[in-house]
Motif scaffolding. Structure first.
Motif, PDB file in Angstrom:
ATOM      1  N   THR A 195       9.254   1.724   6.762  1.00  0.00           N
ATOM      2  CA  THR A 195       9.441   1.547   5.315  1.00  0.00           C
ATOM      3  C   THR A 195      10.842   1.960   4.901  1.00  0.00           C
ATOM      4  O   THR A 195      11.483   1.300   4.072  1.00  0.00           O
ATOM      5  CB  THR A 195       8.404   2.378   4.544  1.00  0.00           C
ATOM      6  N   TYR A 250      -0.262   6.665   4.032  1.00  0.00           N
ATOM      7  CA  TYR A 250      -0.223   6.506   5.480  1.00  0.00           C
ATOM      8  C   TYR A 250      -1.553   6.877   6.115  1.00  0.00           C
ATOM      9  O   TYR A 250      -2.338   7.655   5.569  1.00  0.00           O
ATOM     10  CB  TYR A 250       0.896   7.380   6.078  1.00  0.00           C
ATOM     11  N   GLU A 266       3.932   2.263  -1.146  1.00  0.00           N
ATOM     12  CA  GLU A 266       4.163   2.094   0.281  1.00  0.00           C
ATOM     13  C   GLU A 266       4.112   3.422   1.029  1.00  0.00           C
ATOM     14  O   GLU A 266       4.334   3.462   2.215  1.00  0.00           O
ATOM     15  CB  GLU A 266       5.521   1.414   0.506  1.00  0.00           C
ATOM     16  N   GLU A 267       3.854   4.520   0.345  1.00  0.00           N
ATOM     17  CA  GLU A 267       3.878   5.824   0.987  1.00  0.00           C
ATOM     18  C   GLU A 267       2.477   6.372   1.249  1.00  0.00           C
ATOM     19  O   GLU A 267       2.270   7.565   1.303  1.00  0.00           O
ATOM     20  CB  GLU A 267       4.696   6.796   0.141  1.00  0.00           C
ATOM     21  N   ALA A 274       1.829   7.599  11.229  1.00  0.00           N
ATOM     22  CA  ALA A 274       2.322   7.805   9.872  1.00  0.00           C
ATOM     23  C   ALA A 274       3.847   7.937   9.855  1.00  0.00           C
ATOM     24  O   ALA A 274       4.518   7.381   8.979  1.00  0.00           O
ATOM     25  CB  ALA A 274       1.677   9.048   9.262  1.00  0.00           C
ATOM     26  N   LYS A 291       5.402   4.474  10.548  1.00  0.00           N
ATOM     27  CA  LYS A 291       5.299   3.607   9.387  1.00  0.00           C
ATOM     28  C   LYS A 291       6.286   4.022   8.303  1.00  0.00           C
ATOM     29  O   LYS A 291       6.903   3.166   7.648  1.00  0.00           O
ATOM     30  CB  LYS A 291       3.873   3.663   8.840  1.00  0.00           C
ATOM     31  N   SER A 292       6.455   5.331   8.122  1.00  0.00           N
ATOM     32  CA  SER A 292       7.406   5.778   7.098  1.00  0.00           C
ATOM     33  C   SER A 292       8.836   5.406   7.469  1.00  0.00           C
ATOM     34  O   SER A 292       9.642   5.050   6.609  1.00  0.00           O
ATOM     35  CB  SER A 292       7.294   7.289   6.892  1.00  0.00           C
ATOM     36  N   PRO A 299       5.193  12.047   8.316  1.00  0.00           N
ATOM     37  CA  PRO A 299       5.995  11.030   7.622  1.00  0.00           C
ATOM     38  C   PRO A 299       7.062  11.654   6.738  1.00  0.00           C
ATOM     39  O   PRO A 299       6.908  12.783   6.255  1.00  0.00           O
ATOM     40  CB  PRO A 299       4.958  10.264   6.780  1.00  0.00           C
ATOM     41  N   ARG A 340       9.255  11.215   3.316  1.00  0.00           N
ATOM     42  CA  ARG A 340       9.314  10.550   2.009  1.00  0.00           C
ATOM     43  C   ARG A 340      10.571  11.027   1.287  1.00  0.00           C
ATOM     44  O   ARG A 340      10.534  12.000   0.534  1.00  0.00           O
ATOM     45  CB  ARG A 340       8.067  10.882   1.186  1.00  0.00           C
TER      46      ARG A 340
END
Length: 886
Positions: A603, A588, A585-586, A596, A599-600, A840, A842
């Motif tokens: 998630t 982007y 899922e990471e 990005a 979206k992160s 993003p 993580r």
């Protein structure tokens, strides 16, 4: 005198007023107009409350709260049954919550049964409960849930929770006080057996030093990870007619089948909830890739059960997700239910308690009731979810009110021999696996093959049909070359020397949790390491097996009826490969600015809501298997470690050049974080000991550091967390190579942050410079801060201080062990840099990067969840500020 008054005085124009008769009549009238309501509390005591018949439920609730002297009262409520159904019944349809906005007469009618005081909203994390007395009430509720079998949990977890109950009630284990049968009269687990009591006693011995409040907090912290924690099940059927149960929690809607969680719908994914007659509907948020809404329909048993579930959803969503309840609007022609939640939300409750301050008070705890033992067959210890009925026990008169405690003082919580910290270091050699991690049941054993095999299987995996002795088909490698085969031969005691954790019952893959030195698992080629993921055992696929079945399979491998000790063939995915594999899922799209990052963050929010984020965190190794810590283990360096099992890697440790005594060792690592084009340098270190203050300041001098961030107080819960390594204001501290003077010291307006400036003088060269010191003292003794906002404000101050100083100089960060809170700050600052630049975030990759430079950074799942929530809150505030600016 009255005898001298003539009778004539009472004749003629006279009058009387019968005071006593009128008082009695008024009392009788009040009694007829009022209600006597009996309330049974969580310690099984009862109290009768007299209220007016026309009074609303809020009046009775307020009487109950005042009787208990509760401050954080909004988590609790009163439940009753019109039919007198026993409260232990699992069906929510039989029990009703007292509505504060409706009259008691309308709700209770002629109900002669007692009302039950219990927890209505189960908090997501016990650290959010600021009062010890509130946590104690939650503890009583969960004990009752377990004994009434409302809370279904594995026997191993029940045994662990029972050991905390014993610690809370009896204190530290002492052989002279606690004989072999000292638990036989305490009712701790349904279907309690001597074998269970033996396991509870072994765990009780490991809890030495924990005060009752500590033991109860640990009880709650483990209980919150159970799938059915705080869940009242509502019977339903899906569109195929299969029977399921729907639970409402702080997380959202949880779907169970046969007491096994099969699906979660978080509040962030739900758009609308509605019901019509016996049908219940859940409308889910449309994903970007979908062109239609998803509407799930469930069939409830009755109209009333459908409405009960809907009302529970309304209350839980309002309480946990909104800052204040929705204002009720009056529409005379509106259709449908007008029900809204009228109480305070969790946010309002926590805000009020913080403003009022925490009330330090003592109260009487209720002991476990005496168990009248009867002969029962010994059930298997690991028989997951099996219904066990406990013998009844008589109620006892226990005080439930807050009161002064006149009994003897408790034993010392932390002695010199007890140096174990449960919040910032100090893992036991025989440890509770996953002590603060979600979904992993606590276990105490040396190796996986130390546990006796369960005599029965749960039926899901039939290991009796496994390949016969000597016939296995392990795959030496998969298509990508990421799977290897490890062959183990048991030692002279028949042990392989490794432990495992995880399983489908915990939503965590089967992982190697520990490898003991000089055992077959340690000496084999390739060597087993912590974090290796098991795929097959002797040709049997265990990718989706329960933990207890994996342990049983290992047991069977070493104890075959032939008498020959069998080899153990393990097909594993090495830990290094696991850490370097990208998260699906990471990935982007960077073509759209900000997409990005958005979206992160989406998630991240979904991972927090579903628990997947914490499950992936559990797969990380605490210590990199290929990075030794030999220097820390040298005899001359052992006294310089605050905790015996938290050591710096040799490759990244800070080396002192001109330290007093010529020893170059200090428990500190260089940590460099590169994110979004920004490089931040840190030195992560433990809080100085009395014998390492010289080394600490020598490190500051040699590394040209001008900023120190301290994330702990000097002591917490009676235990030293850090030695005071600076002098008082305007005073000096003379060390061998440096002279330190405290020039300024002030406290911010919140009272949680201390600002200091030191003047550091090099004794040899007489050079001096200023070193700034920021101490965050608002981190609670238990768990994590209740709100990300104050911690984020502190992180911003740290960033401002870094920018105003020497950008090349490393930032020295320490807590007590230099791994838990230290890791939280490093990750938070790194993530804020990424958010500022629209990159993003993580979090899992950041934890990996930190743990490659210092072991165990971000020590437990509670800290990881908190920092992820903080990062998401920072992003939300940034988006809100941008929208307001436009």
């Amino acid at each position: 005198m009255i005898e001298s008054v003539s009778k004539r005085a009472f004749s003629g124009s006279s009058g009387t007023y019968n005071v006593h008769a009128l008082e009695l009549a008024a009392a009788r009238e009040r009694k007829l107009k009022g209600l006597n309501v009996t309330v049974r509390f969580l310690d099984d005591t009862e109290h009768v409350f007299h209220v007016e018949k026309r009074a609303k439920g809020a009046v009775l609730l307020e009487h109950v709260y005042q009787h208990l002297e509760l401050v954080e009262k909004d988590y609790f409520g009163l439940q009753f049954s019109e039919s007198g159904c026993p409260h232990g019944n699992r069906s929510s349809e039989w029990m009703r919550w007292l509505d504060p906005s409706k009259s008691l007469k309308k709700q209770l009618g002629n109900c002669q049964y007692p009302l039950h005081f219990r927890v209505k909203f189960y908090v997501s994390d016990p650290s959010k409960l600021l009062e010890e007395y509130t946590r104690y009430q939650f503890y009583l509720q969960l004990r009752k849930d377990i004994l009434e079998e409302r809370l279904v949990l594995p026997a191993s977890t029940a045994i662990l929770l029972a050991s905390y109950t014993v610690q809370s009630e009896l204190g530290d284990y002492h052989p002279e006080e606690h004989g072999p049968d000292y638990l036989s009269r305490m009712q701790l687990i349904p279907g309690q057996t001597e074998e269970m009591e033996r396991k509870i006693s072994e765990l009780h011995k490991l809890h030495r030093g924990q005060l009752p409040a500590d033991a109860e907090f640990n009880f709650l912290d483990h209980a919150k990870r159970i799938d059915m924690y705080g869940v009242d099940l509502h019977k339903a059927k899906d569109n195929t007619g299969k029977e399921i149960q729907i639970g409402v929690t702080h997380l959202g809607l949880v779907v169970f089948q046969n007491n096994i969680r099969i699906s979660v719908f978080s509040w962030s994914k739900i758009m609308k909830i509605s019901f019509k007659r016996k049908q219940f509907f859940i409308q889910l948020r449309r994903e970007p890739s979908e062109s239609y809404d998803v509407l799930l329909g469930l069939n409830m048993e009755t109209y009333r059960s459908s409405k009960t579930l809907w009302k529970s959803c309304v209350e839980h969503h309002t309480f946990f997700r909104l800052h204040s309840p929705r204002v009720k609007r009056r529409f005379p022609l509106s259709l449908g239910s007008k029900f809204t939640y009228s109480g305070r939300t969790e946010f309002q409750t926590m805000s009020e308690v913080r403003q009022r301050g925490i009330l330090e008070r003592k109260f009487v705890r209720s002991p476990s009731k005496q168990l009248i033992k009867q002969p029962v067959p010994a059930p298997p210890i690991e028989d997951k979810g099996k219904a066990l009925t406990a013998p009844a026990r008589p109620p006892g008169p226990y005080a439930n009110k807050v009161t002064s405690l006149g009994t003897k003082e408790p034993k010392k919580a932390w002695t010199e021999e007890s140096r174990i910290s449960d919040d910032d270091g100090g893992f036991l050699d025989r440890t509770l696996e996953g002590a603060f991690s979600p979904g992993v049941a606590g276990r105490v054993m040396n190796y996986a093959d130390d546990e006796p095999p369960s005599p029965t299987l749960n039926g899901l995996y039939d290991f009796s049909s496994a390949a016969p002795s000597g016939v296995v088909n392990p795959s030496p490698t998969d298509s990508n070359g990421n799977v290897v085969t490890v062959v183990l031969r048991p030692d002279g005691e028949g042990k392989y020397g490794f432990s495992v954790k995880g399983g489908t019952d915990t939503n965590v893959p089967i992982l190697v949790s520990r490898v003991a030195p000089n055992t077959p698992a340690d000496k084999c080629t390739p060597r087993l390491t912590e974090g290796d993921q098991l795929h097959q055992i002797n040709g049997q696929d265990v990718s989706h097996a329960l933990h207890q079945d994996v342990v049983r399979l290992i047991q069977e491998a070493r104890s075959k009826s032939s008498g020959k000790k069998r080899k153990l063939f393990l097909t594993v995915k090495p830990t290094v490969l696991l850490q370097d594999s990208p998260e699906p899922e990471e990935q982007y799209d960077f073509s759209i600015p900000g997409e990005a990052l958005r979206k992160s963050m989406q998630t991240l929010a979904e991972g927090l809501a579903s628990g997947a984020l914490l499950a992936r965190y559990e797969t990380l190794y605490r210590k990199h298997p290929d990075m030794p810590c030999d220097e820390a283990m040298k005899a001359q360096n052992l006294p310089k470690n605050r905790y015996r099992d938290i050591s710096p890697y040799d490759s990244t440790r800070v080396i002192l050049l001109n330290a007093p005594g010529g020893n170059d060792y200090i428990n500190a690592n260089h940590v460099t974080m590169c994110e979004a084009g920004v490089t931040n340098r840190y030195i992560a270190t433990q809080g100085p000991l009395p014998n390492t203050v010289d080394d600490f300041w020598q490190m500051i001098l040699e590394q040209d550091c001008d900023l120190i961030v301290m994330l702990t107080t000097l002591s917490e819960r009676g235990r030293p967390k850090c030695h005071k390594y600076w002098p008082d204001l305007r005073e000096e501290m003379a060390l061998q190579n440096v002279l330190i003077k405290t020039d300024t010291e002030q406290l911010d307006e919140t009272g949680g942050v201390h600002f200091r400036e030191f003047i550091l003088v090099d004794v040899q060269t007489c050079d001096q410079r200023r070193v700034r010191h920021l101490q965050y003292a608002a981190w609670p003794d238990h768990g994590v801060p209740e709100s990300p906002s104050t911690f984020l404000s502190f992180v911003e101050r740290v960033r401002e201080a870094r920018r105003s100083g020497a950008p090349e100089a490393p930032l020295v960060v320490h807590c007590s062990a230099g791994i838990g809170r230290t890791g939280v700050l490093v990750l938070a600052e790194t993530a804020l840099c990424a958010i500022e630049r629209g990159r993003p975030v993580r979090p899992l990759d950041l934890v990996r990067a930190m743990r490659r430079q210092r072991a165990m950074m971000i020590q437990n799942a509670s800290q990881y969840r908190f920092v992820c929530e903080s990062v998401h809150a920072a992003y939300t505030e940034k988006i809100a500020a941008e929208e307001e600016g436009t």
